[in-house]
Design a protein around this motif. Structure first.
Motif, short mmCIF file in Angstrom:
data_model
loop_
_atom_site.label_atom_id
_atom_site.label_comp_id
_atom_site.label_asym_id
_atom_site.label_seq_id
_atom_site.Cartn_x
_atom_site.Cartn_y
_atom_site.Cartn_z
N ASP A 48 12.05 41.74 44.13
CA ASP A 48 13.12 40.19 44.43
C ASP A 48 14.36 40.62 45.27
O ASP A 48 14.69 39.54 45.43
N GLY A 49 14.74 41.18 45.20
CA GLY A 49 16.23 41.16 45.98
C GLY A 49 17.31 41.36 45.00
O GLY A 49 17.38 41.27 44.32
N SER A 50 18.64 41.13 45.43
CA SER A 50 19.79 40.84 45.29
C SER A 50 20.51 40.24 45.64
O SER A 50 21.33 39.66 47.40
N LYS A 51 21.19 39.27 45.20
CA LYS A 51 22.26 38.13 45.62
C LYS A 51 23.99 38.50 45.84
O LYS A 51 24.49 38.18 45.84
N GLN A 52 23.83 39.97 44.85
CA GLN A 52 24.94 40.44 44.52
C GLN A 52 25.52 41.36 44.70
O GLN A 52 24.45 42.07 45.37
N ALA A 53 26.20 41.58 45.27
CA ALA A 53 26.65 43.20 46.02
C ALA A 53 25.92 44.31 45.47
O ALA A 53 26.29 44.56 44.14
N PRO A 54 25.44 45.34 46.72
CA PRO A 54 25.30 45.66 48.08
C PRO A 54 23.73 44.23 47.82
O PRO A 54 23.51 44.83 47.07
N ARG A 55 23.87 43.16 48.35
CA ARG A 55 23.10 42.70 48.68
C ARG A 55 21.70 43.10 50.02
O ARG A 55 22.00 43.41 50.60
N GLN A 56 20.66 42.81 48.94
CA GLN A 56 19.21 43.11 50.43
C GLN A 56 18.14 42.08 49.50
O GLN A 56 18.45 41.50 48.26
N ARG A 57 17.98 41.88 50.34
CA ARG A 57 15.71 41.35 50.39
C ARG A 57 15.62 41.59 49.27
O ARG A 57 15.41 43.14 49.75
N GLY A 58 14.63 41.51 49.37
CA GLY A 58 12.91 42.06 48.47
C GLY A 58 12.75 42.35 49.60
O GLY A 58 12.18 42.40 50.60
N ARG A 59 11.48 43.60 49.26
CA ARG A 59 10.75 44.73 49.20
C ARG A 59 9.80 44.66 50.13
O ARG A 59 9.29 43.79 48.67
N ASP A 60 9.01 44.45 50.27
CA ASP A 60 6.98 44.37 50.42
C ASP A 60 6.94 45.87 49.37
O ASP A 60 7.31 47.21 49.11
N PRO A 61 5.59 45.21 48.66
CA PRO A 61 5.08 45.86 47.53
C PRO A 61 4.80 47.76 48.24
O PRO A 61 4.86 48.81 47.22
N ALA A 62 4.18 47.60 49.09
CA ALA A 62 4.04 48.55 49.78
C ALA A 62 5.28 49.61 50.02
O ALA A 62 4.89 50.79 49.85
N THR A 63 6.33 48.67 50.28
CA THR A 63 7.22 50.27 50.76
C THR A 63 8.01 49.92 48.86
O THR A 63 8.07 52.19 49.08
N ALA A 64 7.84 49.48 48.31
CA ALA A 64 8.30 50.07 46.62
C ALA A 64 7.67 51.00 46.22
O ALA A 64 7.87 52.29 45.48
N ARG A 65 6.51 51.18 46.71
CA ARG A 65 5.17 52.26 45.97
C ARG A 65 5.07 53.10 46.72
O ARG A 65 5.87 54.52 46.13
N VAL A 66 5.87 53.70 48.45
CA VAL A 66 5.73 54.44 49.09
C VAL A 66 7.33 55.37 48.11
O VAL A 66 6.88 56.87 48.52
N LYS A 67 8.40 54.63 47.95
CA LYS A 67 9.21 55.08 47.65
C LYS A 67 9.25 55.89 45.82
O LYS A 67 10.09 56.56 45.59
N ILE A 68 8.84 54.76 45.19
CA ILE A 68 8.39 55.78 43.85
C ILE A 68 7.52 56.63 43.49
O ILE A 68 7.71 57.77 43.17
N LEU A 69 6.75 56.50 45.14
CA LEU A 69 5.53 58.09 45.53
C LEU A 69 6.54 59.08 45.27
O LEU A 69 6.79 60.61 45.08
N ALA A 70 7.65 59.06 46.19
CA ALA A 70 9.18 60.43 46.39
C ALA A 70 10.06 60.59 45.15
O ALA A 70 10.70 61.49 45.22
N ILE A 71 10.66 59.15 44.74
CA ILE A 71 11.02 59.69 43.36
C ILE A 71 10.66 60.16 42.41
O ILE A 71 11.58 60.66 41.49
N VAL A 72 9.89 59.52 41.71
CA VAL A 72 9.42 59.88 39.84
C VAL A 72 8.99 61.31 40.21
O VAL A 72 9.70 61.88 38.43
N PRO A 73 8.53 62.22 41.10
CA PRO A 73 8.17 63.62 40.44
C PRO A 73 9.41 64.05 40.13
O PRO A 73 9.89 65.20 39.64
N ILE A 74 10.89 63.95 41.15
CA ILE A 74 11.46 64.57 40.87
C ILE A 74 12.92 63.48 39.38
O ILE A 74 13.01 64.85 39.30
N VAL A 75 12.68 62.52 39.41
CA VAL A 75 13.41 62.43 38.35
C VAL A 75 12.47 63.04 36.88
O VAL A 75 12.61 62.70 35.76
N THR A 76 10.93 62.75 37.12
CA THR A 76 10.25 63.54 35.52
C THR A 76 10.93 65.20 35.66
O THR A 76 11.24 65.79 34.65
#
Length: 580
Positions: free
Chosen positions: A321-349
């Motif tokens: 959805d993005g963020s209007k408070q600092a640090p501001r950013q625009r919403g990303r494509d769901p495919a981009t979020a999926r790629v980041k989840i693929l890299a983060i979840v194994p480490i967090v698990t």
């Protein structure tokens, strides 16, 4: 004076008597500061109303109904302009009083007035006009209904709106209901106390012979969709049967349909996609379907401890959805979020299995130890971990950012490799015309898989393919396969209005492009590898001409250098002359 602008001086009540301070003064022009009961030498009998002859004198020779400042004087509502409101209610009708408590003020998108706006961005006057002209089986047309003005109406009237004739079913059933009244969805929905799955056999049996209000209301929309998109008779009947199933499954007969309720229709032999299109066109759909990335995220994080899962959900929501408070950013494509989840979840698990319950416990040493040593995996892992902890630090969910100061090092460098020529030749001769055309477009012109999916019929004119910033003359083998595919397309789906070049059985009755696996699911080749093979062959053919690759394939300088480096080092730059 416009009634919508509020009471002016003519509508203001006259001052009260200086003697009794109860009644209004007898006259304002000429000025008299006493009422007739308190006149010096009085009391005096007030004259009858000079407008209607009433003996209920108020002021200025008029009664309490005729004087514009009297409490019983009628005027127009300040918001919806309805006639018949009193000063006692601040010149507002009953409905507009409720609107002022529930809706914000703004400029109406359809008439331009400043008033209270509903959820559709329309004021109450435009909304009532659209309701009055609403056709059966159609959603509210706020633009068309208010194009030529509005019809005024009386305020606070207890009446039923003009009823449109109920749509008759195409095929009457054994127990048809009388075609009277209209289907009006309820504003609120009563939540269920217990969720119990109904018996599928009972639902099928009831839907086989029972036509409800929902089916009759949407019948005309089904017929229009079937004619517009070239639906076959079986598909049209599947949609009608699905509407009967939904009429049977939902809790209340007048509530809208949730998309998640439509997704369970395969358990009862129902249709999903076409039914969703019909309900959306009729204005009866509540689209509460989760995104595919949200479903994927829930499946990968369901075993994590609660504090850690909440932190990851916060990061995912900011990503989408993005963020209007600092640090501001625009919403990303769901495919981009999926790629980041693929890299983060194994480490967090791995951290959760080691006993960590919240990301606030993570230090820089933990991240360095968890990052893979391979360069191809280390760089994206550090980048995505930095995105996660930066978001959590901004939301004050962690104390410090453990990724601060970490460096990614040099990025991964991979060299494009050529494909087997025999495999490409076999794919070009594939019997399926869609697969052969897709392979030819990429093998000869290096299109991306996204571009192939979204190609439209109007992009190809006189043997030239027009893309944003590129105009490509199609090669001869591509034209041959294009002709074969268009002949197959016209024979298989002669009545489709889908503008995309590639069609499937699923998208022929809609306006959407095919999925990302079409037309590649029948061959072992993938568009990215095929595109790299074409660019690599061109780089070797022109001797590593960087400018030619950029112009021919729309590449950037950095992307083109990845292919020219495979040709060999270029000529050494000339040394500058030293001045004598």
């Amino acid at each position: 004076m416009s009634p919508a602008a509020g009471p002016s001086a003519a509508l203001r009540p006259p001052p009260k008597c200086i003697e009794c301070a109860t009644n209004r003064v007898a006259w304002s022009k000429p000025r008299v500061d006493y009422c007739y009961d308190c006149l010096p030498g009085g009391p005096a009998t007030p004259p009858p109303c000079r407008a209607c002859g009433s003996d209920r004198y108020f002021s200025q020779g008029l009664c309490d109904r005729c004087h514009p400042g009297a409490p019983l004087f009628l005027s127009s509502c300040k918001d919806c302009l309805a006639w018949g409101v009193y000063r006692h209610h601040n010149w507002l009708c009953w409905t507009c009083r409720w609107w002022r408590q529930h809706f914000p003020e703004g400029q109406c998108d359809y008439c331009g007035r400043t008033a209270r706006l509903g959820e559709s961005g329309a004021c109450r006057l435009c909304l009532e006009q659209a309701r009055m002209l609403q056709e059966p089986g159609r959603a509210l047309d706020l633009v068309g209904a208010n194009k030529h003005g509005q019809q005024m109406f009386f305020a606070n009237m207890h009446f039923h709106r003009r009823r449109t004739p109920r749509l008759r079913p195409h095929r009457p059933r054994r127990r048809p209901s009388p075609p009277t009244g209209t289907f009006t969805p309820a504003v609120g929905v009563q939540l269920a106390l217990f969720d119990m799955a109904p018996d599928p056999e009972v639902v099928r049996a009831r839907a086989a012979w029972e036509d409800g209000e929902l089916t009759r209301y949407c019948h005309q929309v089904v017929l229009e969709h079937a004619e517009k998109f070239g639906w076959s008779a079986p598909r049209r009947n599947d949609v009608v049967r699905s509407l009967r199933l939904l009429q049977t499954l939902r809790g209340a007969p007048d509530e809208k349909i949730r998309a998640t309720d439509v997704l369970v229709l395969p358990a009862y032999d129902g249709n999903i996609a076409s039914t969703l299109d019909v309900l959306a066109a009729a204005g009866l759909l509540i689209d509460d379907r989760p995104l595919r990335v949200e479903v994927y995220f829930a499946s990968r994080t369901r075993l994590l401890p609660e504090p850690m899962r909440t932190e990851l959900e916060t990061w995912l929501r900011v990503m989408l959805d993005g963020s209007k408070q600092a640090p501001r950013q625009r919403g990303r494509d769901p495919a981009t979020a999926r790629v980041k989840i693929l890299a983060i979840v194994p480490i967090v698990t791995a951290w959760a299995q080691a006993g960590v319950t919240t990301l606030a416990e993570i230090t820089s040493d933990d991240i360095i130890a968890a990052i893979p040593s391979a360069t191809a995996k280390r760089v994206p892992a550090v980048t995505r971990m930095r995105s996660l902890f930066k978001t959590l630090k901004a939301r004050r969910m962690i104390f410090i950012d453990p990724t601060r100061g970490l460096t990614t090092g040099p990025g991964p460098s991979n060299m494009p490799l050529p494909l087997d020529t025999a495999a490409i030749r076999d794919a070009l001769a594939f019997p399926d015309p869609a697969t052969a055309l897709g392979v030819a477009l990429v093998a000869f012109h290096a299109l991306t898989g996204h571009q192939v999916r979204h190609l439209q019929l109007t992009d190809i004119i006189d043997g030239r393919l027009t893309l944003p910033g590129r105009s490509i003359p199609l090669a001869g083998p591509v034209r041959v396969r294009l002709t074969a595919w268009l002949d197959y397309r016209a024979g298989r789906w002669p009545h489709t209005i889908n503008p995309h070049l590639f069609l499937t059985q699923f998208t022929a009755g809609r306006l959407t492009p095919p999925s990302h696996v079409f037309p590649w699911k029948k061959t072992t080749l993938r568009p990215q590898a095929l595109r790299e093979d074409r660019i690599l062959a061109e780089a070797h053919a022109n001797g590593g001409d960087l400018r030619a690759l950029c112009d021919l394939f729309g590449l950037s300088i950095e992307a083109a250098q990845r292919y020219t480096h495979t040709v060999g080092p270029g000529p050494a730059p000339a040394k500058p002359r030293s001045r004598p």
